[in-house]
Write an enzyme that holds these catalytic residues in place. Structure first.
Site, PDB file in Angstrom:
ATOM      1  N   GLU A 138       0.823  -1.280  -0.001  1.00  0.00           N
ATOM      2  CA  GLU A 138      -0.036   0.171  -0.108  1.00  0.00           C
ATOM      3  C   GLU A 138       0.878   1.177  -0.114  1.00  0.00           C
ATOM      4  O   GLU A 138       1.864   1.405   0.574  1.00  0.00           O
ATOM      5  CB  GLU A 138      -0.661  -0.176   1.220  1.00  0.00           C
ATOM      6  CG  GLU A 138      -1.792   1.175   1.301  1.00  0.00           C
ATOM      7  CD  GLU A 138      -3.205   0.766   1.885  1.00  0.00           C
ATOM      8  OE1 GLU A 138      -3.639  -0.310   2.155  1.00  0.00           O
ATOM      9  OE2 GLU A 138      -4.058   1.924   2.187  1.00  0.00           O
ATOM     10  N   LYS A 253      -3.929  -0.518  14.066  1.00  0.00           N
ATOM     11  CA  LYS A 253      -4.861   0.788  13.611  1.00  0.00           C
ATOM     12  C   LYS A 253      -6.196   0.106  13.782  1.00  0.00           C
ATOM     13  O   LYS A 253      -6.845  -1.035  13.141  1.00  0.00           O
ATOM     14  CB  LYS A 253      -4.475   0.527  11.989  1.00  0.00           C
ATOM     15  CG  LYS A 253      -5.486   1.553  11.069  1.00  0.00           C
ATOM     16  CD  LYS A 253      -5.167   1.733   9.606  1.00  0.00           C
ATOM     17  CE  LYS A 253      -5.983   2.437   8.820  1.00  0.00           C
ATOM     18  NZ  LYS A 253      -5.646   2.563   7.574  1.00  0.00           N
ATOM     19  N   GLU A 257     -10.616   4.346   9.322  1.00  0.00           N
ATOM     20  CA  GLU A 257     -10.582   3.981   8.005  1.00  0.00           C
ATOM     21  C   GLU A 257     -11.440   2.551   7.742  1.00  0.00           C
ATOM     22  O   GLU A 257     -10.990   1.884   6.826  1.00  0.00           O
ATOM     23  CB  GLU A 257      -9.488   4.436   7.119  1.00  0.00           C
ATOM     24  CG  GLU A 257      -8.966   5.646   6.972  1.00  0.00           C
ATOM     25  CD  GLU A 257      -7.662   5.819   6.191  1.00  0.00           C
ATOM     26  OE1 GLU A 257      -6.808   5.010   6.021  1.00  0.00           O
ATOM     27  OE2 GLU A 257      -7.545   7.148   5.967  1.00  0.00           O
ATOM     28  N   LYS A 325       0.913   9.887  13.869  1.00  0.00           N
ATOM     29  CA  LYS A 325       1.543  10.766  12.686  1.00  0.00           C
ATOM     30  C   LYS A 325       2.052  12.155  13.107  1.00  0.00           C
ATOM     31  O   LYS A 325       1.535  12.770  13.808  1.00  0.00           O
ATOM     32  CB  LYS A 325       0.477  10.756  11.463  1.00  0.00           C
ATOM     33  CG  LYS A 325       0.048   9.422  10.704  1.00  0.00           C
ATOM     34  CD  LYS A 325      -0.704   9.478   9.487  1.00  0.00           C
ATOM     35  CE  LYS A 325      -1.289   8.195   9.149  1.00  0.00           C
ATOM     36  NZ  LYS A 325      -1.761   8.209   7.795  1.00  0.00           N
ATOM     37  N   ASP A 330      -2.918  13.884   7.640  1.00  0.00           N
ATOM     38  CA  ASP A 330      -2.179  12.922   6.987  1.00  0.00           C
ATOM     39  C   ASP A 330      -0.990  13.146   6.202  1.00  0.00           C
ATOM     40  O   ASP A 330      -1.148  13.047   4.883  1.00  0.00           O
ATOM     41  CB  ASP A 330      -3.412  12.269   5.749  1.00  0.00           C
ATOM     42  CG  ASP A 330      -2.984  10.973   5.740  1.00  0.00           C
ATOM     43  OD1 ASP A 330      -1.938  10.570   6.236  1.00  0.00           O
ATOM     44  OD2 ASP A 330      -3.838  10.300   4.798  1.00  0.00           O
ATOM     45  N   GLU A 352       5.136   8.571  13.965  1.00  0.00           N
ATOM     46  CA  GLU A 352       5.075   8.107  12.705  1.00  0.00           C
ATOM     47  C   GLU A 352       5.502   8.772  11.595  1.00  0.00           C
ATOM     48  O   GLU A 352       4.474   9.899  11.380  1.00  0.00           O
ATOM     49  CB  GLU A 352       3.906   7.360  12.499  1.00  0.00           C
ATOM     50  CG  GLU A 352       3.650   6.557  11.176  1.00  0.00           C
ATOM     51  CD  GLU A 352       2.206   5.597  11.112  1.00  0.00           C
ATOM     52  OE1 GLU A 352       1.874   5.266  11.982  1.00  0.00           O
ATOM     53  OE2 GLU A 352       1.733   5.835   9.941  1.00  0.00           O
ATOM     54  N   GLU A 358       4.117   8.947  -0.278  1.00  0.00           N
ATOM     55  CA  GLU A 358       2.366   8.880  -0.794  1.00  0.00           C
ATOM     56  C   GLU A 358       1.969  10.447  -1.421  1.00  0.00           C
ATOM     57  O   GLU A 358       1.328  10.126  -2.400  1.00  0.00           O
ATOM     58  CB  GLU A 358       1.734   8.641   0.447  1.00  0.00           C
ATOM     59  CG  GLU A 358       0.004   8.727   0.088  1.00  0.00           C
ATOM     60  CD  GLU A 358      -0.615   8.035   1.138  1.00  0.00           C
ATOM     61  OE1 GLU A 358      -0.226   7.694   2.058  1.00  0.00           O
ATOM     62  OE2 GLU A 358      -1.936   8.127   1.082  1.00  0.00           O
ATOM     63  N   TRP A 496     -13.098  13.209   2.700  1.00  0.00           N
ATOM     64  CA  TRP A 496     -12.157  12.682   1.295  1.00  0.00           C
ATOM     65  C   TRP A 496     -11.841  13.376   0.326  1.00  0.00           C
ATOM     66  O   TRP A 496     -11.518  13.040  -0.816  1.00  0.00           O
ATOM     67  CB  TRP A 496     -12.453  11.283   1.379  1.00  0.00           C
ATOM     68  CG  TRP A 496     -12.034  10.016   2.311  1.00  0.00           C
ATOM     69  CD1 TRP A 496     -11.241  10.632   3.426  1.00  0.00           C
ATOM     70  CD2 TRP A 496     -12.582   8.642   2.465  1.00  0.00           C
ATOM     71  NE1 TRP A 496     -11.170   9.394   4.213  1.00  0.00           N
ATOM     72  CE2 TRP A 496     -12.005   8.200   3.571  1.00  0.00           C
ATOM     73  CE3 TRP A 496     -13.137   7.989   1.530  1.00  0.00           C
ATOM     74  CZ2 TRP A 496     -12.048   6.944   3.951  1.00  0.00           C
ATOM     75  CZ3 TRP A 496     -13.094   6.614   1.989  1.00  0.00           C
ATOM     76  CH2 TRP A 496     -12.575   6.138   3.203  1.00  0.00           C
TER      77      TRP A 496
HETATM   78  O1  GCW Z   1      -2.336   8.190   4.218  1.00  0.00           O
HETATM   79  C1  GCW Z   1      -3.241   7.241   4.567  1.00  0.00           C
HETATM   80  C2  GCW Z   1      -3.316   6.375   3.372  1.00  0.00           C
HETATM   81  C3  GCW Z   1      -3.801   4.965   3.536  1.00  0.00           C
HETATM   82  C4  GCW Z   1      -3.301   4.538   4.889  1.00  0.00           C
HETATM   83  C5  GCW Z   1      -3.622   5.380   5.926  1.00  0.00           C
HETATM   84  C6  GCW Z   1      -3.141   5.126   7.237  1.00  0.00           C
HETATM   85  C7  GCW Z   1      -2.625   2.254   5.442  1.00  0.00           C
HETATM   86  O2  GCW Z   1      -3.746   6.778   2.285  1.00  0.00           O
HETATM   87  O3  GCW Z   1      -3.299   4.201   2.383  1.00  0.00           O
HETATM   88  O4  GCW Z   1      -3.835   3.273   5.095  1.00  0.00           O
HETATM   89  O5  GCW Z   1      -3.326   6.614   5.688  1.00  0.00           O
HETATM   90  O6  GCW Z   1      -2.192   5.490   7.644  1.00  0.00           O
HETATM   91  O7  GCW Z   1      -3.476   4.049   8.022  1.00  0.00           O
END
Ligand code: GCW
Length: 661
Positions: A138, A253, A257, A325, A330, A352, A358, A496
């Protein structure tokens, strides 16, 4: 002709010539030392450090000494007469010392008169692989999972590379974890990998699916307070430790999501994390519980992690670490830090970072991330955290990371996890010299200076051509590559879509997170809250993060916000053109293969930067109704063409290129 002759003479005089540099494919990463033909005398503790030095060390005798009582993973290196003595409490720390010495050798630095003491800031320095059981990764832009059919030679290089920068943990599978990660077959596979990584001081960890007791165990519930569920996890953990005695623990997690979690059973994150922590505790395992949570109905996604986790502060077992994070949304090109880092006082936390790009051009853009991570540490004190995790950018591509320069982010992650005070310059210097030096540890000064400058400027350039002045989350839907500030889809959650974040209208652009808006500013300490809350004191690089900025707002440069935005986008593009021009000039100093491959990527990046500028400016112009300033280059693409363009890839692939019309 004159120029040509001059170049030839210059190359002869300086000893640099294309012909003398054999092609390289990047598979050796920064570990490019050749095995020595006559071994130095390496004495003392027989361990991996000894083998590495016997194979690669060109200097005098080295003594490996173990000394009890030294801090975990710390080591000293001392020159004593013609000998070098490495002292540490464990074999893995001796290995770190050995790699330190080899690094000096490879960079062409002096290896005598040494008196070095090193101690890592964090005990846990861990990569998170988002690898799926079917081999896809991913947000992986460098091919398939290296763990699908682990090739022993490749595993060894992976282990050596990690150990050489102090990484000591690897979560083998995606946080969007399939329940079968805990099947007997998967665990056998994890054991095989653990056995290969162990000699290099790397422990393995697994991401788990919270509903595993139902899906793998056949139970009716995964309620963390249910006795059968508790028993199931204890049994499963016991099974893992029989196979992998030094197993590190779980990454989770949950309720994020669409992933299952304790809230599905009316329980809290703490209930879930603590249940797993109790199962792992007797084996000294840990739980890394992610705080990446957000629900579609929230008026501000940036507020949510704090709202959910602050009431639980102090309620977690001591072998739980909350993994957060770096930013509250994100992994955007620029975010403020996640306010949890300064508000949670009673719970161990770890940061993290995302090493895989990405939102930063995948494996096509050169974007050196150390400056971004250092920026985080300028506001979050390193010692307020327990550990550092990085979402890996590693795959089965020959050069491991898809882009030769993406290797520098893996390198920088490890080095900063060891010591977050290292400067971006120092890390770039180490990486460039090791990655491009000749067999004598020499690298042309011109090359080093030019390439390091590109690296150091690259992150800000990416911010400028993608999301300057605090703009965020305006990337393409699905695969996330390229600009799509207009993106929406039938029935999609508002949070989103880019419009949720940029809020462009005839008045201005940006998300009002002030006390009059979503009040996100109040999650920060008072001094920062006041700074961010006031549009006149808010750092301009976060302006549209915290404010809905009027198009005519006067910036420090004297320009209006709209004009500044236009210039920022264009500056970013012009920077990438400079990077390309500088790299074109580097041909004499690098092997032909890497030269061409990097050049190809820089050409894509330059075209993409133009695409970003044009798409964002032309789209935002439909709201601002203001002209593109005359003193900059104007968009060359049609908005409609860009709106109709889609790259037909999934989130497991690197695009061949961006918009090309
Ligand atoms: O940044 C988003 C990503 C997902 C990711 C999610 C996460 C693994 O688009 O692909 O899933 O975060 O960090 O859990």
């Amino acid at each position: 002709m004159k120029n040509f002759l001059f170049t030839v003479i210059f190359l002869l005089v300086t000893g640099w010539s294309v012909a003398s540099v054999p092609n390289e494919d990047g598979s050796r990463l920064w570990l490019r030392l050749d095995a020595v033909s006559s071994r130095a005398t390496i004495s003392g503790v027989k361990c991996t450090a000894m083998t590495e030095l016997q194979t690669f060390w060109k200097g005098g005798p080295v003594v490996l000494k173990r000394q009890k009582g030294m801090a975990t993973d710390s080591y000293s290196i001392k020159s004593q007469g013609n000998k070098t003595v490495i002292t540490a409490a464990s074999n893995s720390a001796l290995l770190y010392g050995a790699y330190h010495l080899l690094r000096l050798q490879q960079m062409g630095n002096p290896c005598t008169g040494l008196n070095i003491q090193e101690k890592p800031t964090y005990d846990l320095r861990i990569l998170n692989h988002w690898d799926n059981p079917n081999g896809t990764v991913e947000r992986g832009f460098a091919g398939h999972s290296i763990f699908l059919n682990p090739d022993p030679a490749r595993m060894k290089t992976y282990a050596r590379a990690n150990a050489s920068i102090g990484i000591n943990g690897a979560v083998l599978n995606n946080v969007n974890a399939k329940p079968e990660a805990l099947s007997a077959e998967s665990l056998q596979k994890a054991k095989g990998i653990a056995d290969q990584l162990r000699p290099y001081g790397i422990r393995v960890y697994l991401s788990i699916n919270f509903a595993s007791p139902i899906k793998v165990g056949g139970l009716k519930t995964a309620d963390p307070l249910n006795a059968d569920v508790i028993k199931w996890w204890k049994g499963k953990v016991g099974e893992i430790y029989k196979l992998i005695p030094d197993f590190g623990g779980f990454l989770v997690k949950a309720n994020s999501e669409g992933e299952p979690g304790p809230q599905d059973f009316g329980r809290t994150h703490a209930d879930g994390a603590n249940m797993l922590a109790d199962a792992l505790k007797p084996h000294k395992g840990i739980v890394m519980w992610r705080a990446f949570v957000y629900a579609p109905q929230s008026p501000d996604r940036a507020n949510q992690a704090s709202l959910e986790f602050m009431p639980l502060d102090g309620k977690f077992r001591n072998n739980v670490i909350i993994q957060i994070k770096n930013g509250p949304v994100d992994f955007q090109p620029r975010e403020p830090y996640s306010p949890l880092f300064t508000s949670m006082k009673k719970t161990p936390m770890m940061v993290e970072f995302q090493v895989t790009q990405e939102y930063l051009g995948a494996a096509n853009h050169l974007c050196y991330l150390a400056p971004m991570w250092r920026e985080f540490f300028s506001l979050v004190k390193p010692n307020s955290l327990k550990a550092m995790a990085g979402v890996a950018n590693i795959g089965d591509d020959t050069n491991w990371c898809g882009h030769h320069f993406a290797q520098s982010n893996w390198y920088a992650f490890g080095r900063l996890a060891w010591n977050p005070e290292l400067t971006s310059e120092q890390i770039a210097d180490e990486w460039v010299k090791q990655t491009f030096s000749d067999e004598n540890g020499k690298t042309s000064e011109k090359f080093v200076n030019a390439v390091e400058k590109i690296m150091l400027d690259s992150r800000e350039a990416c911010v400028d051509y993608m999301m300057p002045l605090g703009i965020h989350h305006i990337f393409a839907g699905g695969h996330h590559y390229g600009p799509e500030p207009w993106y929406t889809a039938p029935g999609i959650r508002a949070d989103w879509t880019p419009a949720y974040y940029h809020r462009a209208d005839s008045i201005g652009l940006g998300f009002d997170r002030t006390v009059n808006g979503s009040n996100n500013v109040s999650q920060y300490p008072d001094s920062l809250c006041n700074l961010y809350n006031n549009i006149n004191t808010c750092p301009e690089n976060l302006l549209a993060w915290f404010h809905h900025v009027p198009w005519d707002y006067r910036m420090k440069s004297g320009r209006t916000f709209w004009n500044e935005l236009c210039h920022k986008y264009d500056d970013g593009l012009q920077q990438t053109r400079k990077f390309l021009a500088v790299w074109d000039d580097m041909k004499p100093y690098v092997d032909a293969q890497r030269f061409k491959e990097v050049q190809h990527k820089l050409r894509i990046q330059t075209r993409d930067a133009e695409w970003w500028r044009d798409a964002c400016l032309l789209y935002f112009q439909t709201f601002s109704n203001r002209p593109i300033p005359q003193d900059m280059e104007h968009p060359v693409h049609e908005l409609e063409d860009m709106k109709n363009f889609r790259i037909p890839i999934t989130m497991y692939e690197n695009p061949v290129c961006g918009f090309t019309k």
